[in-house]
Structures are given as structure tokens and as C-alpha cells.
Design a protein around this motif. Structure first.
Motif, PDB file in Angstrom:
ATOM      1  N   GLU A  40      -3.166  -6.218  70.753  1.00  0.00           N
ATOM      2  CA  GLU A  40      -2.800  -5.610  69.633  1.00  0.00           C
ATOM      3  C   GLU A  40      -4.174  -4.841  68.921  1.00  0.00           C
ATOM      4  OE1 GLU A  40      -2.344  -8.890  70.339  1.00  0.00           O
ATOM      5  OE2 GLU A  40      -0.287  -8.602  70.684  1.00  0.00           O
ATOM      6  N   ALA A  41      -5.357  -5.371  69.157  1.00  0.00           N
ATOM      7  CA  ALA A  41      -6.273  -4.516  68.879  1.00  0.00           C
ATOM      8  C   ALA A  41      -6.567  -3.160  69.443  1.00  0.00           C
ATOM      9  CB  ALA A  41      -7.725  -5.343  69.159  1.00  0.00           C
ATOM     10  N   CYS A  42      -6.010  -3.238  70.819  1.00  0.00           N
ATOM     11  CA  CYS A  42      -6.455  -2.077  71.622  1.00  0.00           C
ATOM     12  C   CYS A  42      -5.208  -1.043  70.866  1.00  0.00           C
ATOM     13  CB  CYS A  42      -6.046  -2.569  73.002  1.00  0.00           C
ATOM     14  SG  CYS A  42      -7.124  -3.658  73.831  1.00  0.00           S
ATOM     15  N   ILE A  43      -3.967  -1.381  70.737  1.00  0.00           N
ATOM     16  CA  ILE A  43      -3.083  -0.339  70.345  1.00  0.00           C
ATOM     17  C   ILE A  43      -3.453   0.042  69.046  1.00  0.00           C
ATOM     18  CG2 ILE A  43      -0.507  -0.486  69.426  1.00  0.00           C
ATOM     19  CD1 ILE A  43       0.110  -2.633  71.635  1.00  0.00           C
ATOM     20  N   GLU A  44      -4.245  -0.831  68.286  1.00  0.00           N
ATOM     21  CA  GLU A  44      -4.592  -0.343  66.838  1.00  0.00           C
ATOM     22  C   GLU A  44      -5.564   0.936  67.081  1.00  0.00           C
ATOM     23  OE1 GLU A  44      -7.732  -1.721  63.410  1.00  0.00           O
ATOM     24  OE2 GLU A  44      -6.076  -3.329  64.294  1.00  0.00           O
ATOM     25  N   ASN A  45      -6.292   0.595  68.152  1.00  0.00           N
ATOM     26  CA  ASN A  45      -7.339   1.777  68.248  1.00  0.00           C
ATOM     27  C   ASN A  45      -6.788   3.147  68.755  1.00  0.00           C
ATOM     28  OD1 ASN A  45     -10.261   0.929  67.675  1.00  0.00           O
ATOM     29  ND2 ASN A  45      -9.347  -1.032  68.260  1.00  0.00           N
ATOM     30  N   ILE A  46      -5.819   2.645  69.732  1.00  0.00           N
ATOM     31  CA  ILE A  46      -5.075   4.034  70.475  1.00  0.00           C
ATOM     32  C   ILE A  46      -4.361   4.560  69.199  1.00  0.00           C
ATOM     33  CG2 ILE A  46      -3.321   4.391  71.915  1.00  0.00           C
ATOM     34  CD1 ILE A  46      -3.997   1.939  73.637  1.00  0.00           C
ATOM     35  N   ASP A  47      -3.821   3.835  68.161  1.00  0.00           N
ATOM     36  CA  ASP A  47      -3.062   4.664  67.137  1.00  0.00           C
ATOM     37  C   ASP A  47      -4.087   5.508  66.368  1.00  0.00           C
ATOM     38  OD1 ASP A  47      -0.590   3.438  67.763  1.00  0.00           O
ATOM     39  OD2 ASP A  47      -0.815   1.802  66.333  1.00  0.00           O
ATOM     40  N   VAL A  49      -6.718   6.829  67.687  1.00  0.00           N
ATOM     41  CA  VAL A  49      -6.826   7.857  68.466  1.00  0.00           C
ATOM     42  C   VAL A  49      -5.620   9.104  68.415  1.00  0.00           C
ATOM     43  CG1 VAL A  49      -7.205   8.635  70.947  1.00  0.00           C
ATOM     44  CG2 VAL A  49      -8.579   6.949  70.159  1.00  0.00           C
ATOM     45  N   LEU A  50      -4.648   8.637  68.350  1.00  0.00           N
ATOM     46  CA  LEU A  50      -3.422   9.551  68.220  1.00  0.00           C
ATOM     47  C   LEU A  50      -3.192   9.875  67.017  1.00  0.00           C
ATOM     48  CD1 LEU A  50      -0.873   7.276  70.495  1.00  0.00           C
ATOM     49  CD2 LEU A  50      -1.994   9.433  71.318  1.00  0.00           C
ATOM     50  N   SER A  51      -3.966   9.626  66.114  1.00  0.00           N
ATOM     51  CA  SER A  51      -3.803  10.081  64.654  1.00  0.00           C
ATOM     52  C   SER A  51      -4.500  11.437  64.534  1.00  0.00           C
ATOM     53  CB  SER A  51      -4.330   9.206  63.513  1.00  0.00           C
ATOM     54  OG  SER A  51      -5.707   8.885  63.517  1.00  0.00           O
ATOM     55  N   LYS A  52      -5.497  11.589  65.462  1.00  0.00           N
ATOM     56  CA  LYS A  52      -6.594  12.783  65.362  1.00  0.00           C
ATOM     57  C   LYS A  52      -5.596  13.900  65.848  1.00  0.00           C
ATOM     58  CE  LYS A  52     -10.033  10.710  64.142  1.00  0.00           C
ATOM     59  NZ  LYS A  52     -10.861  10.735  62.970  1.00  0.00           N
ATOM     60  N   ARG A  53      -5.830  15.241  65.040  1.00  0.00           N
ATOM     61  CA  ARG A  53      -5.142  16.295  65.600  1.00  0.00           C
ATOM     62  C   ARG A  53      -5.623  16.988  66.920  1.00  0.00           C
ATOM     63  NH1 ARG A  53      -1.111  19.322  62.722  1.00  0.00           N
ATOM     64  NH2 ARG A  53      -1.289  17.502  62.010  1.00  0.00           N
ATOM     65  N   GLU A  54      -6.867  16.758  67.247  1.00  0.00           N
ATOM     66  CA  GLU A  54      -7.412  17.393  68.479  1.00  0.00           C
ATOM     67  C   GLU A  54      -6.730  16.610  69.540  1.00  0.00           C
ATOM     68  OE1 GLU A  54     -11.436  16.810  66.091  1.00  0.00           O
ATOM     69  OE2 GLU A  54      -9.227  15.918  65.977  1.00  0.00           O
ATOM     70  N   VAL A  55      -6.450  15.466  69.418  1.00  0.00           N
ATOM     71  CA  VAL A  55      -5.940  14.504  70.377  1.00  0.00           C
ATOM     72  C   VAL A  55      -4.403  15.016  70.606  1.00  0.00           C
ATOM     73  CG1 VAL A  55      -5.171  12.430  71.003  1.00  0.00           C
ATOM     74  CG2 VAL A  55      -7.519  12.553  70.031  1.00  0.00           C
ATOM     75  N   GLN A  56      -3.505  15.138  69.427  1.00  0.00           N
ATOM     76  CA  GLN A  56      -2.104  15.584  69.590  1.00  0.00           C
ATOM     77  C   GLN A  56      -2.059  17.026  70.093  1.00  0.00           C
ATOM     78  OE1 GLN A  56      -1.527  15.367  65.226  1.00  0.00           O
ATOM     79  NE2 GLN A  56      -2.180  13.264  64.929  1.00  0.00           N
ATOM     80  N   ASN A  57      -2.855  17.836  69.634  1.00  0.00           N
ATOM     81  CA  ASN A  57      -2.946  19.253  70.550  1.00  0.00           C
ATOM     82  C   ASN A  57      -3.012  19.089  72.060  1.00  0.00           C
ATOM     83  OD1 ASN A  57      -2.464  20.342  67.965  1.00  0.00           O
ATOM     84  ND2 ASN A  57      -4.557  20.888  67.639  1.00  0.00           N
ATOM     85  N   ALA A  58      -4.172  18.489  72.336  1.00  0.00           N
ATOM     86  CA  ALA A  58      -4.317  18.107  73.887  1.00  0.00           C
ATOM     87  C   ALA A  58      -3.051  17.538  74.568  1.00  0.00           C
ATOM     88  CB  ALA A  58      -5.380  17.312  73.808  1.00  0.00           C
ATOM     89  N   ALA A 148     -10.332   5.486  72.858  1.00  0.00           N
ATOM     90  CA  ALA A 148      -9.879   4.232  71.955  1.00  0.00           C
ATOM     91  C   ALA A 148     -10.979   3.110  72.618  1.00  0.00           C
ATOM     92  CB  ALA A 148      -8.391   3.391  72.664  1.00  0.00           C
ATOM     93  N   SER A 149     -11.133   2.921  73.706  1.00  0.00           N
ATOM     94  CA  SER A 149     -12.409   2.032  74.099  1.00  0.00           C
ATOM     95  C   SER A 149     -13.594   2.595  73.461  1.00  0.00           C
ATOM     96  CB  SER A 149     -12.637   2.164  75.619  1.00  0.00           C
ATOM     97  OG  SER A 149     -11.373   1.589  76.365  1.00  0.00           O
ATOM     98  N   SER A 150     -14.038   3.530  73.511  1.00  0.00           N
ATOM     99  CA  SER A 150     -15.190   3.999  72.554  1.00  0.00           C
ATOM    100  C   SER A 150     -15.272   3.638  71.288  1.00  0.00           C
ATOM    101  CB  SER A 150     -15.297   5.831  72.912  1.00  0.00           C
ATOM    102  OG  SER A 150     -16.671   6.044  72.204  1.00  0.00           O
ATOM    103  N   ARG A 151     -14.062   4.085  70.574  1.00  0.00           N
ATOM    104  CA  ARG A 151     -13.708   3.433  69.124  1.00  0.00           C
ATOM    105  C   ARG A 151     -14.041   2.098  69.019  1.00  0.00           C
ATOM    106  NH1 ARG A 151     -10.373   2.061  65.162  1.00  0.00           N
ATOM    107  NH2 ARG A 151     -10.622   3.175  63.197  1.00  0.00           N
ATOM    108  N   LEU A 152     -13.704   1.236  70.060  1.00  0.00           N
ATOM    109  CA  LEU A 152     -13.726  -0.362  69.884  1.00  0.00           C
ATOM    110  C   LEU A 152     -15.244  -0.574  69.863  1.00  0.00           C
ATOM    111  CD1 LEU A 152     -11.015  -1.735  71.958  1.00  0.00           C
ATOM    112  CD2 LEU A 152     -11.793  -2.607  69.906  1.00  0.00           C
ATOM    113  N   ALA A 153     -16.006  -0.133  70.822  1.00  0.00           N
ATOM    114  CA  ALA A 153     -17.332  -0.140  71.167  1.00  0.00           C
ATOM    115  C   ALA A 153     -18.021   0.335  69.926  1.00  0.00           C
ATOM    116  CB  ALA A 153     -17.895   0.474  72.437  1.00  0.00           C
ATOM    117  N   HIS A 154     -17.787   1.343  69.378  1.00  0.00           N
ATOM    118  CA  HIS A 154     -18.669   1.621  67.994  1.00  0.00           C
ATOM    119  C   HIS A 154     -18.407   0.795  66.953  1.00  0.00           C
ATOM    120  CE1 HIS A 154     -20.437   5.399  69.245  1.00  0.00           C
ATOM    121  NE2 HIS A 154     -19.308   5.848  69.959  1.00  0.00           N
TER     122      HIS A 154
END
Length: 160
Positions: A40-47, A49-58, A148-154
Motif C-alpha cells: 500500500e505504501a508502494c502504491i501511494e508513492n507510485i500515485d 509519481v504519476l501525479s507529476k505532469r512530466e511523468v504523465q507526458n513521458a 517511487a523508490s527514490s521518493r520512499l528513500a527521501h
């Protein structure tokens, strides 16, 4: 959620990439450092990441190029290069690195690992015998997991 984010998320699902399978990659990358980590924490971090416009565009750009390749709608030599997922092409990794870059340099290490080892869904997407083209998508999925892994680590570092 706006229409661009919805489109990016829908394209992932359409192409056979459920968020839960990306979460498994994040879990594999981070569970050693976070013993209490949950999917669940992994999914939250993926969410996030997916909220970022640069990611969506890619995501949208890469998947569109994969789909155009499947339909043979690109001019040569690009059509053949993408259909073969030629190793020296490299633009697929550049798009992926634009995602990794959103959360700092630790994401590069995570991305390098998943790009080399091809765990989980990335192995499935990288299947050269599939009728589908995933030249961009396999790298994009790896980059989402790495970010998402990087976000978790930070976040963990900020709470210690």
C-alpha cells in the motif's frame, strides 16, 4: 485528477501494466531498507509519481510511439529500430530518465538496476516474441518504480 493524468493511467492499464505490479518492483527495491514497508505504501508513492505532469507526458509519449510502431506507421529507419528495440537507440532510456530525474539521483541507481535485471513486469514487457511493442513502456515502468523508490528513500531520510 485531470484528463492528462487519467489518460496516462488508462494507457498503463490498457497496455497491461497494473499499478500493483509496479508496486511489486518498488517493494523489491526498497523492502531491504524499509522492513515495515507495505505494498500500500508502494502504491501511494507510485500515485504521487504519476501525479507529476512530466511523468504523465513521458507515459503518453512513449506509449504512443510503441502503438505507432505496432501499426507500422513510422517512417524507416525509425520503424525498424523501434520494432527491434535496438540497443543503441537510447531515446527510450532518455524518456525514462526524465521520470527518474523528478526525485533525484538515487533514482538513477534504482533505474539502472531494474533496467539491467528486468525483474517482474519489466521482464514480461521486454519479451521480444510478443506481438506488442514495448520499446518505451518497459523503460517507463522501470523509471516509475525507480522514482517511487527514490521518493520512499527521501521520505524515510526526512523522518529519521
Amino acid at each position: 485528477m485531470d484528463s492528462v493524468e487519467r489518460t496516462a493511467r488508462d494507457l498503463l492499464v490498457e497496455r497491461g501494466v497494473p499499478i500493483e505490479e509496479i508496486a511489486e518492483l518498488v517493494y523489491e527495491l526498497q523492502s531491504h531498507y524499509h522492513p515495515a514497508l507495505t505494498i500500500e505504501a508502494c502504491i501511494e508513492n507510485i500515485d504521487r509519481v504519476l501525479s507529476k505532469r512530466e511523468v504523465q507526458n513521458a507515459i503518453i509519449t512513449g506509449i504512443q510511439l510503441d502503438k505507432l510502431t505496432e501499426k507500422k506507421l513510422l517512417d524507416e529507419p525509425l520503424q525498424s529500430i523501434l520494432a527491434r528495440d535496438e540497443g543503441l537507440y537510447g531515446i527510450d532510456e532518455i524518456i525514462a530518465l526524465s521520470i527518474v530525474n523528478v526525485y533525484g539521483s538515487i533514482g538513477f541507481t534504482n533505474y539502472g538496476y531494474v533496467d539491467k535485471m528486468k525483474p517482474g513486469i519489466i521482464k514480461k514487457l521486454n519479451d521480444k516474441h510478443s506481438p506488442l511493442c514495448h520499446t518505451f513502456l518497459d523503460d517507463i515502468v522501470g523509471a516509475i518504480a525507480a522514482a517511487a523508490s527514490s521518493r520512499l528513500a527521501h521520505r524515510k531520510a526526512n523522518t529519521e
